[in-house]
Design an enzyme around this catalytic site. Structure first.
Site, short mmCIF file in Angstrom:
data_model
loop_
_atom_site.label_atom_id
_atom_site.label_comp_id
_atom_site.label_asym_id
_atom_site.label_seq_id
_atom_site.Cartn_x
_atom_site.Cartn_y
_atom_site.Cartn_z
N ASP A 79 0.87 -1.19 0.00
CA ASP A 79 0.00 0.00 0.00
C ASP A 79 0.90 1.23 0.00
O ASP A 79 2.03 1.20 0.48
CB ASP A 79 -0.91 0.01 1.24
CG ASP A 79 -2.18 0.82 1.01
OD1 ASP A 79 -3.26 0.22 0.89
OD2 ASP A 79 -2.09 2.07 0.94
N LEU A 139 -17.39 -9.74 -1.46
CA LEU A 139 -17.45 -9.86 0.00
C LEU A 139 -18.28 -8.74 0.61
O LEU A 139 -18.41 -7.65 0.05
CB LEU A 139 -16.04 -9.86 0.61
CG LEU A 139 -15.13 -8.64 0.45
CD1 LEU A 139 -15.51 -7.51 1.39
CD2 LEU A 139 -13.71 -9.03 0.69
N ARG A 140 -18.90 -9.06 1.76
CA ARG A 140 -19.66 -8.05 2.50
C ARG A 140 -18.88 -7.70 3.74
O ARG A 140 -18.40 -8.60 4.45
CB ARG A 140 -21.02 -8.62 2.92
CG ARG A 140 -21.93 -8.97 1.77
CD ARG A 140 -23.00 -9.95 2.20
NE ARG A 140 -22.42 -11.22 2.62
CZ ARG A 140 -23.12 -12.25 3.11
NH1 ARG A 140 -24.41 -12.14 3.27
NH2 ARG A 140 -22.53 -13.38 3.45
N LYS A 153 -20.38 -7.48 -11.69
CA LYS A 153 -20.26 -6.82 -10.37
C LYS A 153 -21.27 -5.68 -10.23
O LYS A 153 -21.98 -5.59 -9.23
CB LYS A 153 -18.82 -6.31 -10.21
CG LYS A 153 -18.57 -5.51 -8.96
CD LYS A 153 -18.74 -6.32 -7.68
CE LYS A 153 -18.71 -5.42 -6.48
NZ LYS A 153 -19.04 -6.10 -5.24
N CYS A 166 -19.83 0.70 -1.30
CA CYS A 166 -20.10 0.05 -2.59
C CYS A 166 -21.41 0.46 -3.24
O CYS A 166 -21.40 1.08 -4.30
CB CYS A 166 -20.04 -1.45 -2.43
SG CYS A 166 -18.37 -2.02 -2.07
N LYS A 217 -21.92 4.22 -4.55
CA LYS A 217 -21.08 4.64 -5.69
C LYS A 217 -21.28 3.73 -6.90
O LYS A 217 -21.22 4.20 -8.03
CB LYS A 217 -19.60 4.72 -5.27
CG LYS A 217 -18.88 3.40 -5.23
CD LYS A 217 -17.38 3.59 -5.05
CE LYS A 217 -16.66 2.28 -4.81
NZ LYS A 217 -16.73 1.29 -5.86
P1 NAD Z 1 -10.15 1.03 0.66
O1 NAD Z 1 -10.30 2.49 0.47
O2 NAD Z 1 -10.48 0.42 2.00
O3 NAD Z 1 -8.67 0.59 0.31
C1 NAD Z 1 -7.99 0.98 -0.84
C2 NAD Z 1 -6.50 0.99 -0.53
O4 NAD Z 1 -5.77 1.23 -1.73
C3 NAD Z 1 -6.08 2.13 0.43
O5 NAD Z 1 -5.41 1.58 1.54
C4 NAD Z 1 -5.14 3.01 -0.41
O6 NAD Z 1 -4.12 3.59 0.33
C5 NAD Z 1 -4.61 1.99 -1.41
N1 NAD Z 1 -4.04 2.56 -2.63
C6 NAD Z 1 -4.50 3.57 -3.41
N2 NAD Z 1 -3.69 3.75 -4.47
C7 NAD Z 1 -2.70 2.84 -4.38
C8 NAD Z 1 -1.59 2.50 -5.17
N3 NAD Z 1 -1.32 3.15 -6.31
N4 NAD Z 1 -0.78 1.51 -4.76
C9 NAD Z 1 -1.03 0.84 -3.63
N5 NAD Z 1 -2.08 1.09 -2.83
C10 NAD Z 1 -2.92 2.07 -3.21
O7 NAD Z 1 -11.05 0.36 -0.47
P2 NAD Z 1 -11.88 -1.02 -0.40
O8 NAD Z 1 -13.14 -0.81 0.37
O9 NAD Z 1 -10.97 -2.11 -0.04
O10 NAD Z 1 -12.30 -1.16 -1.94
C11 NAD Z 1 -11.36 -1.46 -2.93
C12 NAD Z 1 -12.11 -1.80 -4.21
O11 NAD Z 1 -12.90 -2.99 -4.01
C13 NAD Z 1 -13.09 -0.73 -4.67
O12 NAD Z 1 -13.13 -0.70 -6.06
C14 NAD Z 1 -14.43 -1.22 -4.11
O13 NAD Z 1 -15.51 -0.74 -4.85
C15 NAD Z 1 -14.26 -2.72 -4.27
N6 NAD Z 1 -15.06 -3.51 -3.34
C16 NAD Z 1 -15.17 -3.13 -2.04
C17 NAD Z 1 -15.91 -3.92 -1.16
C18 NAD Z 1 -16.07 -3.50 0.28
O14 NAD Z 1 -16.96 -4.06 0.92
N7 NAD Z 1 -15.28 -2.60 0.81
C19 NAD Z 1 -16.51 -5.10 -1.61
C20 NAD Z 1 -16.34 -5.46 -2.95
C21 NAD Z 1 -15.61 -4.66 -3.80
#
Ligand code: NAD
Length: 438
Positions: free
Chosen positions: A30, A156-157, A210, A266, A269
């Site tokens: 990260d 995942l939820r 998705k 999710c 957006k």
């Molecule tokens: P999040 O904001 O919790 O985490 C994203 C991470 O990416 C952050 O820690 C950020 O610092 C890091 N990041 C950003 N740019 C980066 C880079 N260039 N290199 C390395 N790290 C980088 O996001 P999330 O909730 O985990 O969601 C991630 C994706 O998964 C999104 O597209 C979301 O829509 C999708 N998603 C989320 C969920 C959920 O329940 N949270 C479920 C399914 C899908």
């Protein structure tokens, strides 16, 4: 198998922890130095049941490590998962800047064949765009080795993320490459052995699955909220309606509970992004558009319910039970509680709040909101003029209403999740209001 995860948030950390648990050697990377430092010190930055143990176990068995070095992550792995955020932009489209930054970083450090797997939720066509971007960087670097791009959307939820990852309802793989598909089959071998459906398709279809899934679930919520809002205006009871509807196998009982609207990182957006995707294709997805509209209005409907019940909000002490957008998470992104609180404050109410896990995030993300954060339910209800149950945490399922009645100033209980039966709360001396039922 050596795996790298780029982006160590809710999805990246759960994916990394679970793949390590399944026996793979995983590096989670990260750009957030503080987050990685904490993880290296064994501190898990999010609340997610079962995750802390998983991380601890796999760190000590050396199958899981953390880094801020993209070079190290790329060199380590054959398969690289991208799990960075794709937040909503002003025009409602998904912001792909983190995805493309990650892609450029990977392409700049690749020294041999890699499988690049996108787990972030991205608009249809992104996988092809990623391919083009990597090709162009490799060309600039005069490198000729191959790579493959895979779409592997995550379902995942939050709150049950570890379980959902290890035993999902289905796994979706979008790819045009047999080699990449074989890698994905090896990664998900345990799930395949468990007969978990493994859907293989092209990149675009996987990307659309998705959005289509999330928008469908969101639509179910907005639909039942609309029916509940109508029930509020007549003598119909939404709990009986939901139950009777759910008994129809074609409908199913899940996502039929009315409430203050869907929130989280999710559904809000992704529904808006899907409308944007449609518009870019020259098609207006009217059902999804309405889903968004109903949901955007639902916290206001809940505010009106509180306002109407109390008559006047000026100087009234309102207790908010639950800030997280749902139970078992500390995530407050797009949480309806925040909108409800904002409106209550705007109208002169004083807010006392308690949430088992989400208060730190609420303080951090909304320092401007004048909320008195309390250490437990009892102190949050002291001198209250109205208790509003917003998030259905287990902690709020068996409240000692007689004790609370003795503590409050005015016994009003507004149950935005229909957790309690009205008669039961009324017997304890409270005025009860639910959603869509008298
Ligand atoms: P999040 O904001 O919790 O985490 C994203 C991470 O990416 C952050 O820690 C950020 O610092 C890091 N990041 C950003 N740019 C980066 C880079 N260039 N290199 C390395 N790290 C980088 O996001 P999330 O909730 O985990 O969601 C991630 C994706 O998964 C999104 O597209 C979301 O829509 C999708 N998603 C989320 C969920 C959920 O329940 N949270 C479920 C399914 C899908």
């Amino acid at each position: 198998m050596n795996i790298a995860i780029i982006g160590t948030g809710y999805v990246g950390l759960v994916t990394g922890g679970c793949l390590a648990q399944l026996g793979m050697n995983v590096i989670c990377m990260d750009i957030d130095e503080d987050k990685i430092e904490r993880l290296k010190n064994g501190i898990v930055p999010i609340y997610e049941p079962g995750l802390e143990e998983l991380i601890r176990e796999n760190r000590s068995s050396k199958r899981l490590s953390f880094t801020t070095s993209i070079k190290k992550a790329v060199a380590h792995a054959k398969v690289i998962f991208i799990a960075v955020g794709t937040p909503q932009q002003q025009d409602d489209s998904a912001d792909l800047k983190y995805v493309y930054q990650a892609v450029r970083d990977i392409a700049s450090h690749m020294e041999d064949y890699k499988v690049i797997v996108n787990k972030s939720t991205v608009p249809v066509g992104t996988g092809q765009g990623v391919k083009t971007e990597i090709e162009s960087i490799l060309k600039q670097r005069s490198k000729t080795f191959g790579f493959d791009v895979v779409s592997n959307p995550e379902f995942l939820r939050e709150g049950t993320a570890v379980k959902d990852f290890l035993k999902p309802d289905r796994i979706v793989i979008g790819t045009e490459s047999e080699t990449a598909l074989n890698y994905m089959k090896r990664i998900y071998d345990v799930q395949i052995q468990l007969d978990i459906p493994f859907v293989v398709t092209n990149l675009e279809t996987a990307e659309m699955i998705k959005y289509a899934s999330n928008a469908f679930l969101a639509t179910k919520i907005s639909y039942i909220n609309e029916i509940a809002d109508m029930c509020d205006l007549c003598n119909a009871d939404i709990s009986v309606i939901s139950k009777a509807m759910g008994l129809d196998n074609r409908i199913g009982s899940k996502f039929l509970n009315p409430g203050p609207g869907y929130g989280g990182s999710c559904f809000p957006k992704d529904t808006k992004a899907l409308v944007n995707i449609g518009k870019n294709l020259g098609y207006i997805p009217k059902i999804v558009e309405s889903t968004v509209e109903v949901n955007d209005n639902q916290p206001m409907m809940m505010f009106e319910k509180i306002n109407k019940t109390l008559g006047c909000l000026e100087n009234k002490i309102i207790t908010i039970l639950g800030i997280a957008f749902k139970p078992e998470t500390d995530d407050i992104r797009e949480a309806p509680a925040i909108n409800i609180i904002k409106n209550l404050l705007k109208n002169g109410a004083k807010i006392k709040a308690f949430d088992p896990e989400a208060m730190e995030n609420a303080k951090k993300m909304h320092p401007d909101l004048s909320i008195e954060y309390c250490t437990d339910v009892n102190s949050a209800c002291e001198n209250s003029d109205c208790i509003v149950l917003v998030t259905e945490w287990q902690d709020f399922m068996n409240l000692d209403l007689l004790e609370l009645k003795a503590n409050v100033r005015t016994p009003v209980f507004i149950d935005l999740r229909n957790v309690y039966t009205p008669g039961y709360v009324e017997k304890s001396g409270f005025l009860y209001k639910g959603v869509g039922r008298k």
